[in-house]
Design an enzyme around this catalytic site. Structure first.
Site, PDB file in Angstrom:
ATOM      1  N   GLY A  34       0.753  -1.326   0.048  1.00  0.00           N
ATOM      2  CA  GLY A  34      -0.059   0.048   0.120  1.00  0.00           C
ATOM      3  C   GLY A  34       0.776   1.290  -0.180  1.00  0.00           C
ATOM      4  N   HIS A  35       1.911   1.581   0.675  1.00  0.00           N
ATOM      5  CA  HIS A  35       2.942   2.496   0.808  1.00  0.00           C
ATOM      6  C   HIS A  35       3.492   2.684  -0.479  1.00  0.00           C
ATOM      7  CE1 HIS A  35       3.041   1.686   5.350  1.00  0.00           C
ATOM      8  NE2 HIS A  35       2.716   2.846   5.319  1.00  0.00           N
ATOM      9  N   SER A 183      -2.296  -2.651   5.970  1.00  0.00           N
ATOM     10  CA  SER A 183      -2.249  -1.815   6.889  1.00  0.00           C
ATOM     11  C   SER A 183      -1.131  -2.190   7.802  1.00  0.00           C
ATOM     12  CB  SER A 183      -3.572  -1.920   7.817  1.00  0.00           C
ATOM     13  OG  SER A 183      -2.896  -1.340   9.283  1.00  0.00           O
TER      14      SER A 183
END
Ligand code: PAF
Length: 281
Positions: A34-35, A183
């Site tokens: 995600g990052h 996450s």
């Protein structure tokens, strides 16, 4: 890719090529795909990319996971270097909050609901550190994940209210193949808890179908979503809400800006997720 630890050195780096645009991706590290998506997107939007990595003590409550928040600078450096990042800015806490800082940035109203209701002071900590990062890095663009719906709304509002000429970009939620929103906190989940966590995305897909089939009453949909989530005794609901994406006010009759926002505890791990209900994600 350079590693910069001092706010003063970071500021000078930002000033040394005046014609070039900078995109900032603020993070607390423990990078996952995600990052990396945020970083790659930032690279498409600007000449240079700065990723900040700072586990900000100001946004953790006294009973939250500051001490055990995952940290792995060596791994993060490697991952960021593979994503066309120019600088990883990783200041120490005493450099970011040198001396006793007496200043806090607070965005009213938007921070009182949803996560703000159960995490008092959290968004003051977020707004304060992001304001500092904006001043230190002086970006033209800043990229945030849409998973943190309320954070994004707060940062947008703060940026407008404080007249920063920074474009705030919300990146779509990045999910695992089975739908779990990525996450850094997912590593806290045991295999059984991870199985339970899939209920969040499942209920989002189900709610979107209900809306397609004609459900437009937010209260009724919230009740249905709560019932479905509570089928799993491992899930404890913090909130289920339907709000306007930017103003975060309850939308009793669904419209194109209505977002289903969820926060649950699974064991001791708090997970959030959200989705627009009518518009495309
Ligand atoms: O979303 C996060 O990781 C943090 O809240 C942020 C924006 C980096 C501020 O510390």
């Amino acid at each position: 890719m350079d590693l910069i630890e001092s706010p003063a050195a970071m500021h000078s780096w930002g000033q040394d090529k005046p014609g070039q645009t900078i995109a900032l991706v603020p993070t607390m590290g423990a990078f996952h795909e995600g990052h990396l998506c945020l970083m790659r997107h930032a690279a498409e939007l600007s000449d240079r990319v700065v990723v900040s990595l700072f586990v900000n003590p100001l946004q953790f409550g006294p009973r939250e996971d500051l001490a055990r928040y995952p940290r792995n600078l060596a791994r993060d450096l490697e991952m960021a270097a593979g994503a066309r990042v120019d600088v990883l800015f990783a200041p120490k806490a005493d450099a970011m909050y040198a001396g006793e800082s007496l200043t806090r940035v607070r965005v009213d109203e938007l921070t009182d609901t949803l996560c703000g209701a159960s995490r008092p002071g959290h968004f003051d900590g977020v707004a304060t550190v992001v304001a500092k990062l904006f001043n230190i890095v002086a970006p033209q663009v800043a990229v945030f994940g849409r998973k943190d719906l309320q954070q994004l709304a707060v940062i947008r509002r703060m940026t407008a209210d404080l007249n920063w000429a920074i474009e705030i970009v919300g990146h779509p939620i990045v999910r695992e193949a089975d739908g779990l929103a990525m996450s850094s906190r997912n590593i806290y989940l045991s295999p059984a808890e991870r199985g339970s966590a899939l209920a969040l995305h499942r209920v989002i897909l189900w709610a979107r179908e209900r809306v397609k089939a004609g459900q437009s009453d937010a209260a009724a949909l919230i009740a249905e979503v709560r019932t479905r989530l509570l089928h799993d005794p491992a899930i404890r609901i913090d909130y289920v809400s339907i709000v306007h994406e930017r103003h975060l006010v309850y939308t009793p009759t669904l419209n194109r800006d209505s977002v289903l926002a969820l926060a649950v505890f699974i064991g001791s791990t708090r997970l959030i997720d959200n989705s627009l209900l009518m518009a495309e994600e």
